[in-house]
Design a protein around this motif. Structure first.
Motif: not given
Length: 597
Positions: A51-54, A61-63, A92-93, A304-305
């Motif tokens: 969730l943090s990464g998402l 606005q940048s993976s 990635n998501v 992705n999901l």
């Protein structure tokens, strides 16, 4: 079709890419101050890390930025490699949010509908107007950053509209239909194109945005774009891995490889899934149907999901494979002392998010001060009771302090090319100032230790009276160092204001101790050799208190930059007795410490 259509297309693309970069930089600049804290606190479970990464990727606005920053935090030991697994998947998501924003191209509204506000033709000029008004008309904290985000958003959509207009002209020539018809017939070509374009642009979001712009031609189908999307995923993560590998530690490199492994797994999952459902006839209705911007955004999000859900139980396998790809190197633990570990935080990957880069500098500077303070304490101990082991420790630690000063100075020089915000420039100035001061603290500790060595070699020592006086001034100096540490570490103006009254008491005490010592010399109670050493010792103490004064002033200026050009007047006011708070604290400290002589 003519050359002018192509120029319009490339011009729109340039505006789109620049707008995305400008908006992304602004978002990272405004949010990166909390980024590190969020990653430290919200990565203790795989789900929280995901969730943090998402969320963080959706915000900045940048993976690529999220994963590169994650690798830096792993390399610095702030989070573990295992904690980074969930962040990688979440990033990635989270990057699919950009596509959902760009799908506003599909908004179809009448002139009187409120939805008209969400059309790019309305959003673009509105965002530009807001951005310019904020930058030119307001001067609040972070106004330039907010304005930059709005202008970037406006340029992004202006570029999108430019591309779609150019695509409309190209559609009439039949080129686009032919191009994407071939992609539908040969998914391998589509995969290669997606990989190549995203690798060159270094952004999956930008590449998918371009694909969404082309969708306005009506020539794109699901069969033509799904393989392109898969190529985009791999091309973007290869670029990320290359960036991460530059000068990185092993665990930081593994983050990049885990991202590649996850995207390879995602490719396999999607290929198998699409093939199976297509063979079962479940997507025949959409296989060759026209797909628009919203459809591309939804397809990207679903891919992705679904991949995240399916592959989440296998993340430990990716971690183990990363250890096979990046072999563990045997490292001599003797080389991993307190200063080499903290230097690992000075990672160039943080340059794109200056708040994190400054956080790394703060870690090193804090350690520098702690080591200099430890050396000063040991130096006083050596004078009171000689110990060669303590002298050796001081020498070794002084070398480390000098190395840290060089490393953080070089890091700040490199970082300076990436900062423009006024508050970042103020932090840069502050850190440049204190680097020199912290290094000088260590130098004076070395001077005192060398003096103690000379006394030992000449078989001389200070008298009991002299040692007693030094113990009193040491107590005063310890209080000043404590306030200096709090001033820097906590950016505490209150602590900084306590320094100057005590520094004045040190000056007074040094003068008195010099007079006392000269009296002992006249009476023959002290040798010439020890006497000279004692006077040199007092000079070092006076300079140490002056350094602490400089640290306090630098902290006050950092918090109140309006005083930057008024420092001399500020200090003159204090020393002239025109500040009642200063006067009271000076008198209380003077009475307290002189009573102990």
């Amino acid at each position: 079709m003519n050359i002018f259509n192509l120029i319009s297309l490339l011009g729109g693309l340039a505006m789109f890419l620049y707008g995305m970069r400008m908006m992304g930089d602004g978002l990272k600049e405004s949010s990166s101050g909390t980024l590190k804290r969020a990653m430290e606190k919200l990565t203790n479970t795989p789900v929280k890390a995901f969730l943090s990464g998402l969320v963080l990727t959706a915000v900045i606005q940048s993976s690529t930025a999220t994963i590169v920053i994650t690798s830096g935090l792993v390399g610095a030991g702030i989070i573990t490699l295992h904690q980074s697994l969930g962040i990688v998947v979440g990033a990635n998501v989270g990057t699919t949010v950009t596509g959902q924003i760009i799908r506003l191209l599909d908004v179809d509204a009448s002139g009187t509908s409120i939805l008209q506000l969400f059309k790019p033709s309305t959003l673009a000029p509105l965002a530009l107007i807001i951005g310019v008004v904020i930058i030119m008309g307001f001067k609040f904290n972070g106004s330039e950053t907010v304005g930059k985000i709005a202008i970037g958003f406006g340029i992004l959509f202006s570029g999108l509209m430019g591309m779609t207009d150019a695509v409309g002209s190209l559609t009439e020539s039949g080129i686009i239909e032919q191009l994407f018809a071939r992609l539908g017939e040969n998914p391998i070509i589509g995969y290669a194109i997606g990989l190549g374009v995203s690798f060159v642009l270094q952004s999956s979001s930008a590449t998918i945005g371009i694909l969404q712009a082309f969708s306005t031609s009506g020539a794109l189908t699901f069969s033509a774009i799904y393989a392109v999307l898969l190529g985009i995923y791999l091309g973007d993560c290869v670029t990320t891995a290359i960036v991460i590998n530059i000068g990185a530690k092993n665990d930081a490199k593994r983050v990049g490889y885990m991202n590649i492994l996850f995207n390879l797994g995602k490719t396999l999952v999607v290929l198998i899934g699409v093939t199976v459902v297509h063979q079962l006839g479940l997507i025949d209705g959409m296989w060759n149907a026209t797909i628009r911007s919203g459809g591309i955004a939804n397809t990207n999000t679903v891919f992705n999901l679904a991949s995240a859900v399916i592959l989440f139980p296998f993340l430990n396998i990716f971690e183990k494979l990363s250890y096979q790809l990046v072999k563990e190197e045997k490292e001599d633990e003797n080389t991993r002392n307190e200063y080499t570990k903290v230097l690992d935080t000075l990672n160039p990957v943080f340059f794109s998010t200056p708040a994190l880069a400054f956080g790394s500098c703060y870690n090193v500077l804090t350690k520098m001060f702690e080591m200099a303070e430890a050396n000063l304490n040991h130096a006083f101990d050596v004078v009171a009771k000689f110990d060669q082991n303590l002298v050796d420790d001081i020498t070794a630690r002084e070398d480390d302090i000098d190395q840290m000063a060089d490393e953080v100075s070089n890091y700040l020089v490199q970082l300076s090319a990436f900062i423009s915000a006024p508050d970042h420039i103020e932090i840069m100035d502050h850190y440049y100032n204190v680097i020199t001061e912290f290094e000088r603290l260590g130098d004076h500790a070395t001077n005192i230790a060398e003096m103690a060595v000379d006394l030992k070699k000449s078989d001389r020592a200070f008298s009991e009276t002299a040692l007693s006086e030094l113990e009193t001034i040491r107590e005063l100096l310890t209080a000043i160092l404590s306030y200096s540490k709090d001033a820097f570490e906590k950016r505490s103006v209150e602590a900084a204001r306590h320094i100057e009254p005590l520094e004045e008491v040190v000056d007074d005490m040094v003068h008195v101790l010099k007079d006392n010592h000269l009296e002992r010399l006249r009476k023959g109670n002290c040798s010439i050799t020890a006497g000279t050493a004692f006077l040199n010792f007092l000079s070092d103490i006076e300079r140490i208190s002056d350094i602490c004064s400089n640290i306090g002033v630098a902290t006050i200026v950092r918090v109140h930059p309006e005083l930057k050009h008024e420092v001399h007047n500020y200090m003159s006011t204090l020393h002239a007795g025109k500040d009642e708070t200063f006067n009271q604290e000076y008198k209380a400290a003077h009475d307290q410490y002189f009573a102990k002589l």
